[in-house]
Design an enzyme around this catalytic site. Structure first.
Site, PDB file in Angstrom:
ATOM      1  N   ALA A 256      90.074  -0.405  68.529  1.00 27.71           N
ATOM      2  CA  ALA A 256      91.290  -0.342  69.088  1.00 27.71           C
ATOM      3  C   ALA A 256      91.949   1.104  69.273  1.00 27.71           C
ATOM      4  O   ALA A 256      92.200   1.431  70.132  1.00 27.71           O
ATOM      5  CB  ALA A 256      92.541  -1.275  68.405  1.00 27.71           C
TER       6      ALA A 256
ATOM      7  N   ASP B 104      92.650  -1.348  77.922  1.00 33.23           N
ATOM      8  CA  ASP B 104      93.449  -1.182  76.683  1.00 33.23           C
ATOM      9  C   ASP B 104      94.201  -0.053  76.672  1.00 33.23           C
ATOM     10  O   ASP B 104      95.411   0.163  76.266  1.00 33.23           O
ATOM     11  CB  ASP B 104      92.661  -1.559  75.361  1.00 33.23           C
ATOM     12  CG  ASP B 104      92.183  -2.756  75.204  1.00 33.23           C
ATOM     13  OD1 ASP B 104      93.022  -3.718  75.793  1.00 33.23           O
ATOM     14  OD2 ASP B 104      91.121  -3.197  74.614  1.00 33.23           O
TER      15      ASP B 104
ATOM     16  N   LYS C 183      83.676  -7.064  72.562  1.00 31.40           N
ATOM     17  CA  LYS C 183      83.804  -5.845  73.609  1.00 31.40           C
ATOM     18  C   LYS C 183      82.732  -4.967  73.688  1.00 31.40           C
ATOM     19  O   LYS C 183      82.331  -4.296  74.576  1.00 31.40           O
ATOM     20  CB  LYS C 183      85.253  -5.272  73.084  1.00 31.40           C
ATOM     21  CG  LYS C 183      86.315  -5.848  73.324  1.00 31.40           C
ATOM     22  CD  LYS C 183      87.669  -5.030  73.063  1.00 31.40           C
ATOM     23  CE  LYS C 183      88.928  -6.057  73.191  1.00 31.40           C
ATOM     24  NZ  LYS C 183      90.113  -5.352  73.071  1.00 31.40           N
TER      25      LYS C 183
END
Ligand code: NDP
Length: 271
Positions: A131, A102, A66
């Protein structure tokens, strides 16, 4: 020839994205093919370039690429900039547009699937890795009453909190003793190794939601802890996965799929 998309990662064999996007395509009548693309860890760019040269229209990007996808993209959305990571690439002529879905995936799962408002809630986010960073901007935009980031390495939580405007607080786990939250989101990787972030007892307010971004496990140590603490509403990250996929699908195709039947299907498959 249908338009080609893929999820690129290493490993990628476990990914549910091909199944999710096939369901979305079927449901919306879009003619596309979606595959898994295993890239050697030192060859993300070469693998993405080859896919694109072969007619690929877009990629979902998963671990560990990512960050590399963020640097690869020529144009970035605000979400990607805030997350400093890209999970969705769209190839538009010569342009490579990077986005990150996300955060929208988490908030949509909370609000639409789980019926929880982030606005006005006391929110505790566990972890300060990729995250966690990816979900902070959409969480702040909803204007929670509090947003506290707790991390084992406190300095990382402090850096993360400072990099966003909007009164985010960084905390060590032990310093959470005596405080209560309406929404506790586990964005650490502790569940992957069967570990529990060192939460003090009592952090779940009455009626709180305990949310673990991890999915595919029976019950993570975090959710087991929340249950033992008397928390009735527990959720894993499968809904976030489906919702982030729906956002990617919309970016690529301009059509918003209905996530509910797809989430139901995946839940049945893992039951
Ligand atoms: P990173 O490696 O970037 O970050 C890991 C974080 O977890 C760090 O903050 C680390 O703390 C913390 N941590 C690790 N082990 C422990 C432990 N035993 N106790 C307390 N804290 C711990 O990982 P990511 O942020 O990329 O991923 C985190 C999780 O989110 C993964 O499980 C991933 O599967 C999930 N995820 C789910 C998505 C979904 O769609 N459902 C989407 C994206 C991610 P420290 O800084 O102190 O090392």
């Amino acid at each position: 020839m249908p338009d080609r998309y893929a999820v690129i990662g290493n490993p990628v064999a476990h990914s549910k994205s091909p199944q999710i996007h096939a369901e979305f395509a079927h449901q919306t009548g879009q003619d596309l093919a979606y595959e898994r693309l295993l890239a050697p860890t030192d060859a993300f760019i070469a693998t993405a370039n080859a896919f694109r040269a072969g007619g690929g229209r877009g990629l979902n990007v998963t671990l560990p690429f990512k960050g590399e996808a963020f640097r690869y993209a020529g144009r970035l959305s605000e979400s990607a900039r805030a997350a400093q990571a890209v999970n969705t690439l769209k190839f538009e002529g010569d342009a490579t547009v990077g986005d990150n879905t996300d955060g929208a995936g988490l908030v949509n799962d909370l609000e639409r699937n789980l019926g929880r408002a982030v606005a006005g809630a006391r929110v505790l986010l566990l972890g300060a890795g990729g995250a966690a960073r990816g979900v902070i901007r959409p969480l702040i935009e909803r204007q929670p009453a509090q947003l506290v980031i707790a991390n084992r390495t406190l300095a990382k939580a402090q850096l993360l909190a400072q990099s966003f405007r909007g009164g985010i607080e960084a905390s060590a786990y032990a310093a959470l003793a005596g405080r209560q939250f309406d929404l506790v989101v586990n964005a650490t990787s502790a569940s992957l190794t069967g570990e529990l972030p060192p939460l003090p007892p009592g952090v779940f307010a009455r009626g709180a939601l305990a949310y673990d971004m991890m999915y595919g496990m029976d019950e993570t140590p975090f959710l087991a802890f929340a249950r033992a603490e008397g928390t009735a509403t527990l959720a894993d990250g499968l809904g976030m996965l489906v919702e982030q996929a729906a956002e990617s699908f919309f970016i690529w195709r301009g059509v918003r799929p209905d996530t509910a039947p797809v989430l139901k299907l995946l839940r049945q498959a893992t039951a």
